[in-house]
Design an enzyme around this catalytic site. Structure first.
Site, PDB file in Angstrom:
ATOM      1  N   ARG A  30      -3.328  10.293   2.345  1.00  0.00           N
ATOM      2  CA  ARG A  30      -2.792   9.704   3.569  1.00  0.00           C
ATOM      3  C   ARG A  30      -1.798   8.588   3.245  1.00  0.00           C
ATOM      4  O   ARG A  30      -2.040   7.773   2.354  1.00  0.00           O
ATOM      5  CB  ARG A  30      -3.926   9.162   4.450  1.00  0.00           C
ATOM      6  CG  ARG A  30      -4.853  10.265   4.925  1.00  0.00           C
ATOM      7  CD  ARG A  30      -5.634   9.941   6.179  1.00  0.00           C
ATOM      8  NE  ARG A  30      -6.627  10.989   6.393  1.00  0.00           N
ATOM      9  CZ  ARG A  30      -6.371  12.208   6.889  1.00  0.00           C
ATOM     10  NH1 ARG A  30      -5.147  12.519   7.276  1.00  0.00           N
ATOM     11  NH2 ARG A  30      -7.336  13.109   7.005  1.00  0.00           N
ATOM     12  N   ASP A  31      -0.690   8.576   4.020  1.00  0.00           N
ATOM     13  CA  ASP A  31       0.304   7.508   3.875  1.00  0.00           C
ATOM     14  C   ASP A  31      -0.306   6.203   4.391  1.00  0.00           C
ATOM     15  O   ASP A  31      -0.917   6.170   5.459  1.00  0.00           O
ATOM     16  CB  ASP A  31       1.562   7.867   4.666  1.00  0.00           C
ATOM     17  CG  ASP A  31       2.736   6.977   4.315  1.00  0.00           C
ATOM     18  OD1 ASP A  31       3.753   7.510   3.822  1.00  0.00           O
ATOM     19  OD2 ASP A  31       2.664   5.743   4.551  1.00  0.00           O
ATOM     20  N   ILE A  32      -0.126   5.134   3.637  1.00  0.00           N
ATOM     21  CA  ILE A  32      -0.708   3.839   3.997  1.00  0.00           C
ATOM     22  C   ILE A  32      -0.061   3.261   5.264  1.00  0.00           C
ATOM     23  O   ILE A  32      -0.656   2.421   5.933  1.00  0.00           O
ATOM     24  CB  ILE A  32      -0.567   2.869   2.795  1.00  0.00           C
ATOM     25  CG1 ILE A  32      -1.666   1.825   2.807  1.00  0.00           C
ATOM     26  CG2 ILE A  32       0.802   2.253   2.722  1.00  0.00           C
ATOM     27  CD1 ILE A  32      -1.753   1.031   1.514  1.00  0.00           C
ATOM     28  N   GLU A  96      11.858   5.329  -1.075  1.00  0.00           N
ATOM     29  CA  GLU A  96      11.413   4.032  -1.606  1.00  0.00           C
ATOM     30  C   GLU A  96      10.552   4.192  -2.850  1.00  0.00           C
ATOM     31  O   GLU A  96      10.492   3.287  -3.688  1.00  0.00           O
ATOM     32  CB  GLU A  96      10.638   3.260  -0.528  1.00  0.00           C
ATOM     33  CG  GLU A  96      11.530   2.840   0.634  1.00  0.00           C
ATOM     34  CD  GLU A  96      10.772   2.139   1.747  1.00  0.00           C
ATOM     35  OE1 GLU A  96       9.522   2.102   1.703  1.00  0.00           O
ATOM     36  OE2 GLU A  96      11.452   1.629   2.652  1.00  0.00           O
ATOM     37  N   HIS A 101       7.836  13.200  -3.259  1.00  0.00           N
ATOM     38  CA  HIS A 101       6.729  13.380  -2.313  1.00  0.00           C
ATOM     39  C   HIS A 101       7.262  13.983  -1.028  1.00  0.00           C
ATOM     40  O   HIS A 101       8.328  13.613  -0.547  1.00  0.00           O
ATOM     41  CB  HIS A 101       6.017  12.051  -2.014  1.00  0.00           C
ATOM     42  CG  HIS A 101       6.940  10.942  -1.637  1.00  0.00           C
ATOM     43  ND1 HIS A 101       7.678  10.235  -2.563  1.00  0.00           N
ATOM     44  CD2 HIS A 101       7.259  10.429  -0.421  1.00  0.00           C
ATOM     45  CE1 HIS A 101       8.416   9.337  -1.938  1.00  0.00           C
ATOM     46  NE2 HIS A 101       8.187   9.432  -0.634  1.00  0.00           N
ATOM     47  N   HIS A 103       6.506  14.240   2.935  1.00  0.00           N
ATOM     48  CA  HIS A 103       5.741  13.667   4.045  1.00  0.00           C
ATOM     49  C   HIS A 103       5.371  14.820   4.978  1.00  0.00           C
ATOM     50  O   HIS A 103       6.272  15.485   5.511  1.00  0.00           O
ATOM     51  CB  HIS A 103       6.586  12.680   4.850  1.00  0.00           C
ATOM     52  CG  HIS A 103       7.062  11.476   4.109  1.00  0.00           C
ATOM     53  ND1 HIS A 103       6.547  10.216   4.313  1.00  0.00           N
ATOM     54  CD2 HIS A 103       8.035  11.331   3.168  1.00  0.00           C
ATOM     55  CE1 HIS A 103       7.180   9.343   3.541  1.00  0.00           C
ATOM     56  NE2 HIS A 103       8.095   9.991   2.849  1.00  0.00           N
TER      57      HIS A 103
HETATM   58  P1  5GP Z   1       9.628   7.163   0.973  1.00  0.00           P
HETATM   59  O1  5GP Z   1      10.312   6.109   1.794  1.00  0.00           O
HETATM   60  O2  5GP Z   1       9.811   6.927  -0.516  1.00  0.00           O
HETATM   61  O3  5GP Z   1      10.001   8.564   1.384  1.00  0.00           O
HETATM   62  O4  5GP Z   1       8.078   7.065   1.317  1.00  0.00           O
HETATM   63  C1  5GP Z   1       7.179   6.274   0.613  1.00  0.00           C
HETATM   64  C2  5GP Z   1       5.919   6.245   1.442  1.00  0.00           C
HETATM   65  O5  5GP Z   1       4.875   5.750   0.627  1.00  0.00           O
HETATM   66  C3  5GP Z   1       6.006   5.334   2.672  1.00  0.00           C
HETATM   67  O6  5GP Z   1       5.806   6.111   3.841  1.00  0.00           O
HETATM   68  C4  5GP Z   1       4.894   4.315   2.439  1.00  0.00           C
HETATM   69  O7  5GP Z   1       4.188   3.988   3.634  1.00  0.00           O
HETATM   70  C5  5GP Z   1       4.001   5.018   1.444  1.00  0.00           C
HETATM   71  N1  5GP Z   1       3.272   4.118   0.562  1.00  0.00           N
HETATM   72  C6  5GP Z   1       3.777   3.022  -0.087  1.00  0.00           C
HETATM   73  N2  5GP Z   1       2.832   2.442  -0.848  1.00  0.00           N
HETATM   74  C7  5GP Z   1       1.698   3.193  -0.684  1.00  0.00           C
HETATM   75  C8  5GP Z   1       0.382   3.092  -1.235  1.00  0.00           C
HETATM   76  O8  5GP Z   1       0.043   2.210  -2.028  1.00  0.00           O
HETATM   77  N3  5GP Z   1      -0.520   4.028  -0.825  1.00  0.00           N
HETATM   78  C9  5GP Z   1      -0.197   5.036   0.058  1.00  0.00           C
HETATM   79  N4  5GP Z   1      -1.160   5.899   0.387  1.00  0.00           N
HETATM   80  N5  5GP Z   1       1.058   5.159   0.578  1.00  0.00           N
HETATM   81  C10 5GP Z   1       1.980   4.249   0.210  1.00  0.00           C
END
Ligand code: 5GP
Ligand code: ZN
Length: 116
Positions: A30-32, A96, A101, A103
């Site tokens: 799960r996304d945090i 980020e 990954h 979503h």
């Molecule tokens: P991006 O912006 O790289 O596509 O998505 C990174 C995602 O990782 C974000 O939606 C963010 O909420 C999630 N995320 C960041 N740190 C953590 C973490 O420590 N644990 C989890 N489960 N998700 C994280």
């Protein structure tokens, strides 16, 4: 394993995560910062920077990541109503965390694909 990569550390069990599905070479958790009722991140356990790098280095694994996205959607009850799979890639893509990954988001109508 890349020491300074957040998602490699989740794979290694060094950082806790709520795992919803796992295969030999993929992990879903799960996304945090969930942006929808269901918001799950699907990763290959091996480190690849983004979806383009993964597709070149290991197209079979890229396919298995997609299969895990579909399995998560099924398991989370999203298949009937539909859902979205998003691979943010690079700066303009809003990436980020530089461990590829997908979503998997759903559980409500998600609206237009992009904001203006
Ligand atoms: P991006 O912006 O790289 O596509 O998505 C990174 C995602 O990782 C974000 O939606 C963010 O909420 C999630 N995320 C960041 N740190 C953590 C973490 O420590 N644990 C989890 N489960 N998700 C994280
Ligand atoms: Zn990594």
């Amino acid at each position: 394993m890349t020491d300074d990569c957040l998602f490699c550390r989740i794979v290694a069990g060094e950082i806790p995560a709520t795992v919803v599905h796992e295969t030999d070479d993929t992990l879903a958790f799960r996304d945090i910062g969930a942006k929808a009722p269901v918001h799950v991140l699907v990763i290959p356990k091996a480190h690849h920077q983004d979806v383009a790098a993964l597709a070149v280095a290991d197209p079979g694994l890229a396919g298995r990541v997609l299969a895990t996205c579909a399995a998560v959607a099924e398991k989370e009850g999203l298949s009937g109503d539909g859902y979205r799979v998003i691979f943010n890639t690079g700066g303009f893509g809003g990436q980020e965390v530089f461990h590829v990954h997908g979503h998997v988001v759903g559980g409500r109508p998600l609206g237009p694909m992009l904001s203006a």
